[in-house]
Design an enzyme around this catalytic site. Structure first.
Site, PDB file in Angstrom:
ATOM      1  N   ASP A  25       0.859  -1.185   0.000  1.00 49.20           N
ATOM      2  CA  ASP A  25       0.000   0.000   0.000  1.00 49.20           C
ATOM      3  C   ASP A  25       0.894   1.233   0.000  1.00 49.20           C
ATOM      4  OD1 ASP A  25      -2.187   1.735   0.192  1.00 49.20           O
ATOM      5  OD2 ASP A  25      -2.360   1.517   2.362  1.00 49.20           O
ATOM      6  N   TYR A  54      -5.042   3.767   0.804  1.00 48.65           N
ATOM      7  CA  TYR A  54      -6.099   2.939   0.229  1.00 48.65           C
ATOM      8  C   TYR A  54      -5.748   2.367  -1.145  1.00 48.65           C
ATOM      9  CZ  TYR A  54      -8.293   6.140   3.572  1.00 48.65           C
ATOM     10  OH  TYR A  54      -8.572   6.914   4.677  1.00 48.65           O
ATOM     11  N   HIS A  55      -4.462   2.157  -1.407  1.00 45.96           N
ATOM     12  CA  HIS A  55      -4.042   1.612  -2.695  1.00 45.96           C
ATOM     13  C   HIS A  55      -3.482   0.200  -2.499  1.00 45.96           C
ATOM     14  CE1 HIS A  55      -3.399   5.973  -4.383  1.00 45.96           C
ATOM     15  NE2 HIS A  55      -4.681   5.616  -4.305  1.00 45.96           N
ATOM     16  N   PHE A  56      -4.320  -0.726  -2.078  1.00 43.08           N
ATOM     17  CA  PHE A  56      -3.863  -2.072  -1.762  1.00 43.08           C
ATOM     18  C   PHE A  56      -3.629  -2.880  -3.038  1.00 43.08           C
ATOM     19  CE2 PHE A  56      -6.298  -0.653   1.925  1.00 43.08           C
ATOM     20  CZ  PHE A  56      -5.330  -0.796   2.910  1.00 43.08           C
TER      21      PHE A  56
END
Length: 634
Positions: free
Chosen positions: A344, A546-548
């Site tokens: 992330d 929130y960039h998994f």
């Protein structure tokens, strides 16, 4: 703990009331936006050629593209519903940073190495539970990443995933509506399904100063979708005619009336069903309280996202025996990489510059009834984009050398501060009440701008694991932020770059901006601005962006932790693919949505190619047209 609980429930009740009021407003006028129409299947067949699990960013693309083949029967199963009215309005995008019925209510596992100023060392991580997935609830920013990201994927043993191979697919997806871009025009598409628009200059007050600050420091102004990324840039959005253009609107809605495509919402898939030969032959799902099974003749495609795709694979018996057997899950195939490699973009919150009172206030745009009226009636004004102004900058600031044009930090500029959104900002990211009152609340009556530094190439990796074999139980999400010391160093250097930006004349003179230098209470033993202070600040104020990605990573057979091959087929079984952010071997150097759409476009072509011989699809005009559009070079 009681105060935090009451605050959380108070925020939820307030948000529910606000959403109810907004929905009344949005349905009160003939010109109001309208949700997409997705017909409900009259009957679910016993079998389909393809079953797609998850109608999110990738799943909507897959359903639209696979159903282009008229003789293929396609079923899309989505746990959520259609995007709500408020998701259509770009100016309301920040609503979805709070728990709603259209997002999964997930929180991070308490972090050992960071989040010291967050409740329970955790944070909410909103993920879309709706058709269009997170593309229907995110900030709509269109960023592809760096060309070296994809060349690295290929170098890691994934043929045809280099930049030259993926660029045509980025161009295929995009319908860029900005003006002619000169040297970088050839890197854009003009006729794709996803409408991309530049930030409107009519409302720019702050972003030009941010970009000018970068130029003052010697950085170029760049097109983030061009060949190089180091530099400063304004923002591109997925917006069409003043409305959010998520993948459910761009891809799925136009395909929804095809007779060979069935879309079932509010359907939670429990597991993938395998036969004795380890071939995926269908899925078990729950709809309206009843459990059903449906057969897949050709393939099951899992597009549930970087958190829920590994969860579903594990519930289906794919993963490490050490993770599955304790939960009573029967092992189908040993795949130790499932749920590993979680990545992330770790982000530092709270860096604020105060502004003179005469400058515009972004928060006022949200509260101004004229702006809302202008949007509803004419699709004009601040609500046609996310409220406020935004800018990007990419730089190489780390200590490990390497390619100087491959950024390891991104600065995200926002024309407001955490304080301007009051307790809502505290609830959105999960700050403790004490941190909010001591550090954020003193700025409540002060205008400001924020720069968020975040890692584009984190070295800390985490895991997704099961909490039980109950498909309704959320998985345990542990990204292990800051477990690698280089990540702290890079973020500290990113903060220093942000401070340098704030010291330039475009900030100090044009905006009259001044760094908010009140010491963070927990770091008060250090001198503000020292390396020790910023290291402490990172430990306390860094959290998720929130960039998994990465939890079902693509890789060669020689990599024991690879989950899918370079055509996204799951190893050790047949008839199963994963198509979403989880297949990224390394997260891209920018927001992930555009890359996920590209991955889905490629995966759809892989499937069409794999079944072309048997289905005689290669002879059709549609196949020839798609091959031509996919293979042209820039």
């Amino acid at each position: 703990m009681t105060v935090e609980l009451l605050t959380s429930w108070g925020t939820r009740l307030a948000l529910a009331a606000v959403l109810a009021f907004l929905r009344v407003l949005l349905t009160s006028y003939p010109e109001s936006p309208r949700p997409i129409h997705i017909p409900t299947p009259a009957i679910i067949r016993s079998h389909y050629d393809f079953i797609i699990v998850g109608g999110g960013t990738a799943g909507s693309v897959m359903a639209a593209r696979l159903s282009e083949v008229g003789w293929w029967q396609v079923l899309l199963l989505e746990a959520g519903g259609t995007p709500p009215l408020e998701s259509i309005v770009p100016g309301l995008s920040r609503v979805f940073y709070f728990p709603t019925g259209n997002t999964w209510d997930i929180k991070l596992h308490p972090q050992r190495y960071g989040l010291f100023s967050f409740n329970n060392r955790s944070s909410p991580i909103p993920q879309g539970k709706v058709l269009g997935g997170s593309s229907a609830v995110n900030g709509m920013l269109y960023v592809r990443g760096n060309r070296r990201d994809f060349d690295n994927w290929e170098a890691l043993g994934n043929p045809d995933w280099g930049y030259k191979s993926v660029l045509p697919y980025f161009k295929r997806t995009e319908d860029y509506k900005g003006g002619y871009l000169g040297p970088t025009e050839k890197y854009h598409g003009r006729k794709g399904p996803m409408t991309v628009v530049p930030q409107m200059a009519d409302y720019d007050v702050f972003t030009p100063s941010f970009i000018a600050a970068g130029q003052h420091l010697g950085f170029d102004v760049v097109d983030p979708s061009g060949p190089e990324q180091i530099g400063f840039a304004s923002t591109d959005y997925i917006i069409r005619d003043g409305e959010r253009c998520d993948t459910s609107r761009a891809y799925l809605a136009p395909a929804a009336t095809r007779p060979n495509l069935h879309i079932l919402t509010h359907a939670t898939v429990h597991r993938v069903i395998f036969d004795q030969n380890k071939r995926a032959v269908g899925v078990e799902y729950e709809h309206k309280g009843k459990v059903h099974s449906v057969r897949a003749v050709k393939e099951v495609v899992v597009s549930a996202g970087a958190i829920f795709s590994p969860k579903l694979l594990m519930l289906s018996g794919l993963g490490s025996r050490h993770n599955l057997l304790p939960h009573g899950v029967r092992l189908v195939s040993e795949l130790p990489g499932v749920g590993e490699n979680l990545q992330d973009h770790t982000c530092v919150y709270g860096l604020t510059w105060t502004l003179p009172q005469h400058l515009p206030n972004t928060a006022d745009d949200f509260l101004n009834p004229k702006h809302f009226s202008d949007y509803v009636h004419f699709r004009k004004g601040p609500f046609t984009t996310p409220i406020g102004e935004f800018g990007h900058a990419w730089a190489k600031v780390g200590v490990d050398g390497g390619d100087p044009l491959w950024p390891d930090i991104q600065l995200f500029f926002i024309s407001s501060s955490l304080s301007q959104e009051g307790p809502l900002s505290k609830a959105a990211i999960g700050l403790t009440t004490q941190t909010f009152l001591d550090y954020i609340f003193p700025l409540s009556n002060t205008k400001g701008v924020t720069i968020l530094p975040y890692l584009t190439r984190p070295k800390s990796v985490g895991t997704i694991t099961l909490t039980s074999n109950n498909p309704h139980h959320l998985p345990l999400v542990d990204p292990r932020y800051l477990s690698h010391p280089d990540d702290i160093t890079t973020l500290v250097n990113g903060i220093k770059l942000a401070v340098r930006v704030g010291q330039t004349p475009p900030f100090t003179k044009n905006l009259g901006a001044r760094l908010y230098d009140k010491p963070l209470g927990a770091c008060g033993s250090y001198s503000v601005g020292s390396d020790g202070y910023w290291q402490c600040y990172v430990r306390h104020m860094a959290s998720s962006f929130y960039h998994f990605a990465g939890t079902c990573k693509m890789g060669p057979v020689s990599d024991p932790y690879s989950v899918v091959d370079h055509r996204l087929r799951v190893r050790g079984v047949e008839g199963l693919r994963v198509v979403d952010a989880s297949v990224m071997p390394v997260v891209v150097s920018g927001n992930t949505m555009a890359t996920v759409i590209m991955i889905a476009e490629r995966a759809a072509d892989f499937i069409k190619q794999d079944y072309a011989a048997n289905d005689q699809y290669q002879d059709s005009k549609l196949w020839q047209q798609q091959q031509q559009s996919a293979n042209y070079t820039s």
